[in-house]
Design a protein around this motif. Structure first.
Motif, PDB file in Angstrom:
ATOM      1  N   LYS A  12     -15.927 -57.835 -26.660  1.00 47.55           N
ATOM      2  CA  LYS A  12     -16.765 -58.240 -25.527  1.00 47.55           C
ATOM      3  C   LYS A  12     -16.697 -59.746 -25.297  1.00 47.55           C
ATOM      4  O   LYS A  12     -16.681 -60.210 -24.158  1.00 47.55           O
ATOM      5  CB  LYS A  12     -18.213 -57.826 -25.763  1.00 47.55           C
ATOM      6  CG  LYS A  12     -18.464 -56.357 -25.547  1.00 47.55           C
ATOM      7  CD  LYS A  12     -19.929 -56.025 -25.759  1.00 47.55           C
ATOM      8  CE  LYS A  12     -20.222 -54.571 -25.452  1.00 47.55           C
ATOM      9  NZ  LYS A  12     -21.648 -54.236 -25.677  1.00 47.55           N
ATOM     10  N   ARG A  13     -16.640 -60.512 -26.373  1.00 49.29           N
ATOM     11  CA  ARG A  13     -16.618 -61.963 -26.273  1.00 49.29           C
ATOM     12  C   ARG A  13     -15.270 -62.484 -25.768  1.00 49.29           C
ATOM     13  O   ARG A  13     -15.220 -63.399 -24.955  1.00 49.29           O
ATOM     14  CB  ARG A  13     -16.917 -62.582 -27.633  1.00 49.29           C
ATOM     15  CG  ARG A  13     -16.956 -64.099 -27.590  1.00 49.29           C
ATOM     16  CD  ARG A  13     -17.115 -64.752 -28.941  1.00 49.29           C
ATOM     17  NE  ARG A  13     -18.192 -64.171 -29.713  1.00 49.29           N
ATOM     18  CZ  ARG A  13     -18.232 -64.188 -31.051  1.00 49.29           C
ATOM     19  NH1 ARG A  13     -17.248 -64.734 -31.732  1.00 49.29           N
ATOM     20  NH2 ARG A  13     -19.250 -63.657 -31.686  1.00 49.29           N
ATOM     21  N   ASN A  14     -14.175 -61.901 -26.247  1.00 46.94           N
ATOM     22  CA  ASN A  14     -12.854 -62.460 -25.992  1.00 46.94           C
ATOM     23  C   ASN A  14     -12.031 -61.732 -24.934  1.00 46.94           C
ATOM     24  O   ASN A  14     -11.104 -62.307 -24.384  1.00 46.94           O
ATOM     25  CB  ASN A  14     -12.049 -62.509 -27.294  1.00 46.94           C
ATOM     26  CG  ASN A  14     -12.677 -63.440 -28.298  1.00 46.94           C
ATOM     27  OD1 ASN A  14     -12.752 -64.635 -28.081  1.00 46.94           O
ATOM     28  ND2 ASN A  14     -13.169 -62.889 -29.385  1.00 46.94           N
ATOM     29  N   ILE A  15     -12.346 -60.466 -24.688  1.00 42.65           N
ATOM     30  CA  ILE A  15     -11.565 -59.671 -23.735  1.00 42.65           C
ATOM     31  C   ILE A  15     -12.545 -58.878 -22.856  1.00 42.65           C
ATOM     32  O   ILE A  15     -12.509 -57.654 -22.806  1.00 42.65           O
ATOM     33  CB  ILE A  15     -10.589 -58.728 -24.485  1.00 42.65           C
ATOM     34  CG1 ILE A  15      -9.852 -59.497 -25.593  1.00 42.65           C
ATOM     35  CG2 ILE A  15      -9.562 -58.126 -23.517  1.00 42.65           C
ATOM     36  CD1 ILE A  15      -9.260 -58.646 -26.663  1.00 42.65           C
ATOM     37  N   PRO A  16     -13.438 -59.581 -22.181  1.00 39.10           N
ATOM     38  CA  PRO A  16     -14.501 -58.890 -21.446  1.00 39.10           C
ATOM     39  C   PRO A  16     -14.030 -58.116 -20.222  1.00 39.10           C
ATOM     40  O   PRO A  16     -14.751 -57.244 -19.734  1.00 39.10           O
ATOM     41  CB  PRO A  16     -15.442 -60.030 -21.037  1.00 39.10           C
ATOM     42  CG  PRO A  16     -14.549 -61.224 -20.941  1.00 39.10           C
ATOM     43  CD  PRO A  16     -13.520 -61.027 -22.026  1.00 39.10           C
ATOM     44  N   ASP A  17     -12.829 -58.431 -19.735  1.00 37.60           N
ATOM     45  CA  ASP A  17     -12.358 -57.780 -18.513  1.00 37.60           C
ATOM     46  C   ASP A  17     -11.463 -56.575 -18.770  1.00 37.60           C
ATOM     47  O   ASP A  17     -10.866 -56.035 -17.837  1.00 37.60           O
ATOM     48  CB  ASP A  17     -11.643 -58.793 -17.619  1.00 37.60           C
ATOM     49  CG  ASP A  17     -10.477 -59.476 -18.301  1.00 37.60           C
ATOM     50  OD1 ASP A  17     -10.372 -59.408 -19.546  1.00 37.60           O
ATOM     51  OD2 ASP A  17      -9.660 -60.097 -17.594  1.00 37.60           O
ATOM     52  N   ALA A  18     -11.367 -56.124 -20.024  1.00 36.45           N
ATOM     53  CA  ALA A  18     -10.541 -54.951 -20.329  1.00 36.45           C
ATOM     54  C   ALA A  18     -11.050 -53.734 -19.562  1.00 36.45           C
ATOM     55  O   ALA A  18     -12.255 -53.513 -19.444  1.00 36.45           O
ATOM     56  CB  ALA A  18     -10.538 -54.670 -21.824  1.00 36.45           C
ATOM     57  N   GLN A  19     -10.103 -52.945 -19.047  1.00 41.29           N
ATOM     58  CA  GLN A  19     -10.439 -51.733 -18.299  1.00 41.29           C
ATOM     59  C   GLN A  19     -10.042 -50.467 -19.042  1.00 41.29           C
ATOM     60  O   GLN A  19     -10.398 -49.368 -18.631  1.00 41.29           O
ATOM     61  CB  GLN A  19      -9.726 -51.770 -16.947  1.00 41.29           C
ATOM     62  CG  GLN A  19     -10.164 -52.937 -16.083  1.00 41.29           C
ATOM     63  CD  GLN A  19      -9.261 -53.110 -14.878  1.00 41.29           C
ATOM     64  OE1 GLN A  19      -8.052 -53.290 -15.016  1.00 41.29           O
ATOM     65  NE2 GLN A  19      -9.859 -53.067 -13.695  1.00 41.29           N
ATOM     66  N   ALA A  20      -9.289 -50.622 -20.130  1.00 39.73           N
ATOM     67  CA  ALA A  20      -8.884 -49.484 -20.958  1.00 39.73           C
ATOM     68  C   ALA A  20      -8.527 -50.013 -22.346  1.00 39.73           C
ATOM     69  O   ALA A  20      -8.182 -51.181 -22.508  1.00 39.73           O
ATOM     70  CB  ALA A  20      -7.680 -48.755 -20.359  1.00 39.73           C
ATOM     71  N   VAL A  21      -8.639 -49.128 -23.320  1.00 42.39           N
ATOM     72  CA  VAL A  21      -8.231 -49.439 -24.688  1.00 42.39           C
ATOM     73  C   VAL A  21      -7.006 -48.587 -25.002  1.00 42.39           C
ATOM     74  O   VAL A  21      -7.017 -47.378 -24.782  1.00 42.39           O
ATOM     75  CB  VAL A  21      -9.359 -49.142 -25.696  1.00 42.39           C
ATOM     76  CG1 VAL A  21      -8.881 -49.363 -27.126  1.00 42.39           C
ATOM     77  CG2 VAL A  21     -10.596 -49.995 -25.398  1.00 42.39           C
ATOM     78  N   VAL A  22      -5.956 -49.236 -25.492  1.00 44.18           N
ATOM     79  CA  VAL A  22      -4.734 -48.538 -25.880  1.00 44.18           C
ATOM     80  C   VAL A  22      -4.569 -48.700 -27.384  1.00 44.18           C
ATOM     81  O   VAL A  22      -4.675 -49.813 -27.905  1.00 44.18           O
ATOM     82  CB  VAL A  22      -3.502 -49.092 -25.136  1.00 44.18           C
ATOM     83  CG1 VAL A  22      -2.230 -48.449 -25.659  1.00 44.18           C
ATOM     84  CG2 VAL A  22      -3.645 -48.864 -23.634  1.00 44.18           C
ATOM     85  N   GLY A  23      -4.331 -47.580 -28.090  1.00 45.79           N
ATOM     86  CA  GLY A  23      -4.141 -47.623 -29.529  1.00 45.79           C
ATOM     87  C   GLY A  23      -2.734 -47.240 -29.916  1.00 45.79           C
ATOM     88  O   GLY A  23      -2.161 -46.306 -29.358  1.00 45.79           O
ATOM     89  N   LEU A  24      -2.157 -47.984 -30.876  1.00 42.71           N
ATOM     90  CA  LEU A  24      -0.821 -47.691 -31.376  1.00 42.71           C
ATOM     91  C   LEU A  24      -0.881 -46.638 -32.473  1.00 42.71           C
ATOM     92  O   LEU A  24      -1.757 -46.678 -33.336  1.00 42.71           O
ATOM     93  CB  LEU A  24      -0.166 -48.955 -31.949  1.00 42.71           C
ATOM     94  CG  LEU A  24       0.192 -50.056 -30.967  1.00 42.71           C
ATOM     95  CD1 LEU A  24       0.794 -51.247 -31.702  1.00 42.71           C
ATOM     96  CD2 LEU A  24       1.140 -49.550 -29.907  1.00 42.71           C
ATOM     97  N   GLU A  25       0.088 -45.727 -32.428  1.00 40.91           N
ATOM     98  CA  GLU A  25       0.161 -44.682 -33.448  1.00 40.91           C
ATOM     99  C   GLU A  25       0.321 -45.318 -34.814  1.00 40.91           C
ATOM    100  O   GLU A  25       1.109 -46.224 -34.990  1.00 40.91           O
ATOM    101  CB  GLU A  25       1.348 -43.755 -33.163  1.00 40.91           C
ATOM    102  CG  GLU A  25       1.384 -42.611 -34.111  1.00 40.91           C
ATOM    103  CD  GLU A  25       2.296 -41.474 -33.655  1.00 40.91           C
ATOM    104  OE1 GLU A  25       2.919 -40.892 -34.542  1.00 40.91           O
ATOM    105  OE2 GLU A  25       2.383 -41.170 -32.463  1.00 40.91           O
ATOM    106  N   SER A  26      -0.358 -44.838 -35.786  1.00 39.61           N
ATOM    107  CA  SER A  26      -1.386 -43.828 -35.711  1.00 39.61           C
ATOM    108  C   SER A  26      -2.753 -44.398 -36.048  1.00 39.61           C
ATOM    109  O   SER A  26      -3.769 -43.951 -35.554  1.00 39.61           O
ATOM    110  CB  SER A  26      -1.053 -42.665 -36.629  1.00 39.61           C
ATOM    111  OG  SER A  26      -1.112 -43.056 -37.996  1.00 39.61           O
TER     112      SER A  26
END
Length: 178
Positions: free
Chosen positions: A52-66
């Motif tokens: 929230k502090r550093n990337i407040p404008d994110a619209q989606a979270v992407v996770g790398l496998e696994s």
């Protein structure tokens, strides 16, 4: 409790295994942290606060496998954002974008569903570990080639001596440094 103190306490839950998976490697195991529900909650809280502090404008979270799935999905729920997986070949249905990247000995490939990242989508990319930087760099490349924008990367652990961060042009936030 302040964040620095909380991070120091979380670091104590990371187990170390010498000579795993091969001689000369000191393996840092975060699964010992996940076995403690209170520590896992604290980790979640720190991930949310830093995001929230550093990337407040994110619209989606992407996770790398696994293992990025473990942390990315928790973070997506807490931030109220969609979660998108990046997988190894043959794991996702439908039309895919893919990127092949160099490893120490050979290559590997990541894939993402074409409709998962729309043009201009601001993404928070999550993984468990930043070591040499190859997989995180490939994840960033795949998101950008899919039309998205990597607003920032969040990793739970960073092996600082391996200088993987130097390969990443996007902002990187690591919680625990070894």
């Amino acid at each position: 409790m302040d964040m620095e103190k909380k991070l120091q306490e979380l670091k104590e839950y990371i187990s170390s295994y010498p000579d795993f998976p091969k001689p000369g490697i000191l393996f840092r195991d975060m699964f010992s942290l996940l076995r403690n529900p209170n520590a896992f909650k604290d980790l979640r809280d720190v991930m949310v606060e830093i995001s929230k502090r550093n990337i407040p404008d994110a619209q989606a979270v992407v996770g790398l496998e696994s293992r990025g799935f473990l942390f990315g999905s928790v973070l997506a729920i807490e931030l109220g954002l969609p979660f998108v997986p990046i997988r190894k070949p043959g794991k996702l249905p439908g039309e895919l974008n893919k990127v092949t990247y160099q490893l120490e000995y050979g290559t590997d490939t990541f894939e993402i569903q074409k409709d998962a990242v729309t043009p201009g989508l601001k993404v928070l990319l999550v993984d468990d570990l930043l070591a040499t930087g190859g997989s995180l760099k490939a994840g960033c490349q795949l998101i950008e080639e899919s039309g998205g924008v990597v607003a920032g990367c969040l990793v739970i652990m960073e092996l600082v001596d391996l200088r993987g961060r130097d390969k990443i042009s996007q902002p990187v936030f690591s919680l625990l440094e070894f």
